[in-house]
Enzyme design. Structure first.
Site, PDB file in Angstrom:
ATOM      1  N   ASP A 167       0.818  -1.206   0.000  1.00  0.00           N
ATOM      2  CA  ASP A 167       0.000   0.000   0.000  1.00  0.00           C
ATOM      3  C   ASP A 167       0.854   1.259   0.000  1.00  0.00           C
ATOM      4  O   ASP A 167       2.075   1.197   0.165  1.00  0.00           O
ATOM      5  CB  ASP A 167      -0.909   0.017   1.233  1.00  0.00           C
ATOM      6  N   TYR A 180       6.615 -10.041   6.910  1.00  0.00           N
ATOM      7  CA  TYR A 180       6.658  -8.600   7.114  1.00  0.00           C
ATOM      8  C   TYR A 180       7.297  -8.289   8.464  1.00  0.00           C
ATOM      9  O   TYR A 180       7.219  -9.082   9.406  1.00  0.00           O
ATOM     10  CB  TYR A 180       5.244  -8.001   7.115  1.00  0.00           C
TER      11      TYR A 180
END
EC number: 5.4.99.12
Length: 270
Positions: free
Chosen positions: A60, A118
């Site tokens: 994003d 992540y």
């Protein structure tokens, strides 16, 4: 032109890192800066033909990567140095190729991937940072990393992550297999390290947002399990900011023999 004279098509994988703070996410879009658009432009210059890339995970706006993986097809025959040094020379300073590897026709950066990992970096200090301010998320209240770690362990395994899924998520299912989640403090920094087969939209940031509520004492450790069972996004905390999030690694079957450089970010050990 006869088939015998047509140039053969090769498939190439690249490891990519980028600082996402100045980009409107990975995916190419009209009239906004995207990482994909910059990378495709640089690759097309080196290949001397239009190049389209496919990535392992679309990040994003504001999200970073040290371990993004992409693939593309081309008829251009170039040395590895052209796909690394040459492409980097045509990229802005906040995007870089880390490695290159020829891959077989069946490889796909997204669909061949077996897991994504992540790391979310929190700067936990009363005063905001200036250096690296776009690479960490500032949280001013004291956080108990050990408490956050214990609370997060209920998320491991195959679960319905509806409570941590963005309303606009387009995935067909909220079920994901979360392989590990670790929360550890390094001085003023707290790192949330999380790995799953895949993630629903905003899953990492929504999990971190709720963990910070537990870490500062606003919620009990048992709250994460309650949220998971509730399957209701409105009950969980606000989405954590994008600045602290990094895609650090993507796993593939061993047959593809892709490089595994240090994940980072920066000096964080694997």
């Amino acid at each position: 032109m006869s088939e015998s004279l047509e140039k053969p098509v090769v498939k190439i994988a690249l490891g990519i890192e980028y600082d996402g703070s100045k980009y409107y996410g990975w995916q190419r879009q009209q009239e906004v800066r995207s990482v994909q658009e910059k990378l495709e432009k640089a690759l097309s210059q080196v290949a001397n033909e239009p190049i389209n890339v496919f990535c392992a995970g679309r990040t994003d706006a504001g999200v970073h990567a040290t371990g993004q993986v992409v693939h593309f097809e081309t008829t251009a025959i170039r040395k590895d140095a052209a796909w690394t040094l040459g492409v980097n020379a045509n990229l802005p300073g906040d995007i870089a190729v880390r490695w290159v590897k020829d891959v077989p026709a069946e490889f796909h950066a997204r669909f061949s991937a077996t897991a994504r990992r992540y790391r979310y970096v929190i700067y936990n200090h009363r005063l905001r940072p200036a250096v690296l301010s776009q690479g960490v998320t500032h949280y001013h209240l004291p956080l108990d990393a050990e408490r956050m770690h214990r609370a997060a362990q209920c998320l491991i395994g195959e679960n319905d992550f509806t409570s941590f899924r963005a309303v606009q998520c387009q995935s067909r299912t909220p079920w994901r297999n979360l392989m590990h989640i670790n929360v550890e403090r390094f001085g003023a920094y707290i790192v949330v390290d999380i790995k799953a087969n895949a993630f629903v939209h905003h899953m990492v940031r929504n999990i971190v947002g709720s963990l910070m509520e537990i870490g500062c004492g606003n919620q009990p450790e048992s709250w994460m399990a309650e949220l998971l069972a509730a399957k209701d996004r409105t009950l969980a905390a606000a989405t954590a900011k994008a600045e602290g999030l990094y895609l650090v690694s993507v796993d593939y079957p061993a047959q593809f023999e892709l490089p595994k450089p240090p994940m980072g970010p920066l000096f964080l050990a694997d």
